[in-house]
Enzyme design. Structure first.
Site, PDB file in Angstrom:
ATOM      1  N   CYS A 226       0.552  -1.148   0.287  1.00  0.00           N
ATOM      2  CA  CYS A 226      -0.038   0.213  -0.236  1.00  0.00           C
ATOM      3  C   CYS A 226       0.931   0.929  -0.196  1.00  0.00           C
ATOM      4  O   CYS A 226       0.283   2.183   0.130  1.00  0.00           O
ATOM      5  CB  CYS A 226      -0.738  -0.283   1.750  1.00  0.00           C
ATOM      6  SG  CYS A 226      -1.786  -1.410   1.111  1.00  0.00           S
ATOM      7  N   CYS A 249      -4.839   5.446   7.820  1.00  0.00           N
ATOM      8  CA  CYS A 249      -4.451   4.297   8.728  1.00  0.00           C
ATOM      9  C   CYS A 249      -5.958   3.711   9.529  1.00  0.00           C
ATOM     10  O   CYS A 249      -5.883   2.921  10.385  1.00  0.00           O
ATOM     11  CB  CYS A 249      -3.480   3.378   9.226  1.00  0.00           C
ATOM     12  SG  CYS A 249      -1.980   3.839  10.100  1.00  0.00           S
TER      13      CYS A 249
END
EC number: 1.8.4.10
Length: 254
Positions: A226, A249
């Site tokens: 990611c 996140c």
């Protein structure tokens, strides 16, 4: 390690967060870390004590590091040798990040707490299907970062992060000290007001360890699947979760 964890009550923590926010307005990073240590350093801690490389320290706060660099670690270790440093080992990190974690534990007087999810990547793939990060990145981050961190932070009254206001628009108003509504403890951001130049000057002046990926053009480093290099001049975090409707996140929701 043995012993019982001592954690202050939520009303006490809220009061301390408000007091810290008022007292530390405009304070230096070192002053904020000293306040944190004076306030939370000797009132019990996870497992009754944390072993540092050169002795034992009892500490009711913890420092979080993503291992992009050791600026916060260096500052914290100078205030409290043997301070516990959390690293969220998601199972998806770059080899360079794991190497930086190991180097930091060897070089600095800290104890790295390697926090892992309930399931390995292989087990998660078996349970939820392969590459959850691509199909449901929010759930992947929750399972591999937010939940493990939350379990670990239950043993502490405060956590110290490297959050900076210049990191991204979502962090532009990050306070120096606050009560973390997600994890229910005091949150201290000693580097919140630091610019990129401040970071670079501190690294140069103190010969601080830096993740090799930073030199390769990764200003914000997360899990390997990611994380990409952002375009020149773009938001440093624009390389995270590219092509997905996601910018955080979930660790810094409050």
């Amino acid at each position: 390690m043995s012993g019982e964890t001592t954690r202050l009550t939520e009303p006490q923590l809220r009061e301390l967060a408000a007091r810290g926010a008022a007292e530390l307005d405009g304070a230096t990073a070192t002053d904020m870390l000293r306040w944190t240590d004076e306030t939370f350093g000797d009132i019990g801690g996870a497992g009754g004590g944390v072993s540092g490389h050169r002795g034992w320290t009892t500490c009711n706060y913890v420092v979080a590091s993503n291992m992009a660099d050791a600026v916060l670690v260096d500052l914290a270790a100078k205030v409290r040798p043997g301070v516990p440093v959390i690293f969220l080992d998601t199972g998806y990190h770059f080899v360079e990040t794991i190497g930086t974690r190991d180097a930091i534990e060897s070089v600095y007087d800290v104890r790295v707490l390697n926090v892992t999810p309930e399931h390995t990547v292989a087990e998660q793939d078996e349970l939820l299907g392969k590459d959850l990060f691509a199909r449901n990145p929010h759930e992947c981050c929750r399972l591999r970062k937010v939940v493990p961190l939350g379990k670990t932070l239950r043993g502490y009254s405060a956590w110290v992060t490297g959050l900076r206001r210049v990191d991204a628009p979502t962090r532009a108003n990050a306070p120096l000290v606050s009560f973390d509504e997600t994890f229910k403890l005091v949150k201290v951001n000693p580097l919140a007001a630091w610019t990129d130049q401040d970071v670079q000057e501190y690294i140069a002046d103190n010969d601080v360890l830096v993740n090799p990926l930073v030199r390769e053009g990764y200003p914000s480093i997360g899990c390997a699947p990611c994380t990409a290099k952002p375009a020149e001049g773009a938001d440093p975090r624009s390389g995270r979760w590219q092509g997905l409707a996601k910018t955080e996140c979930g660790l810094h929701a409050s």
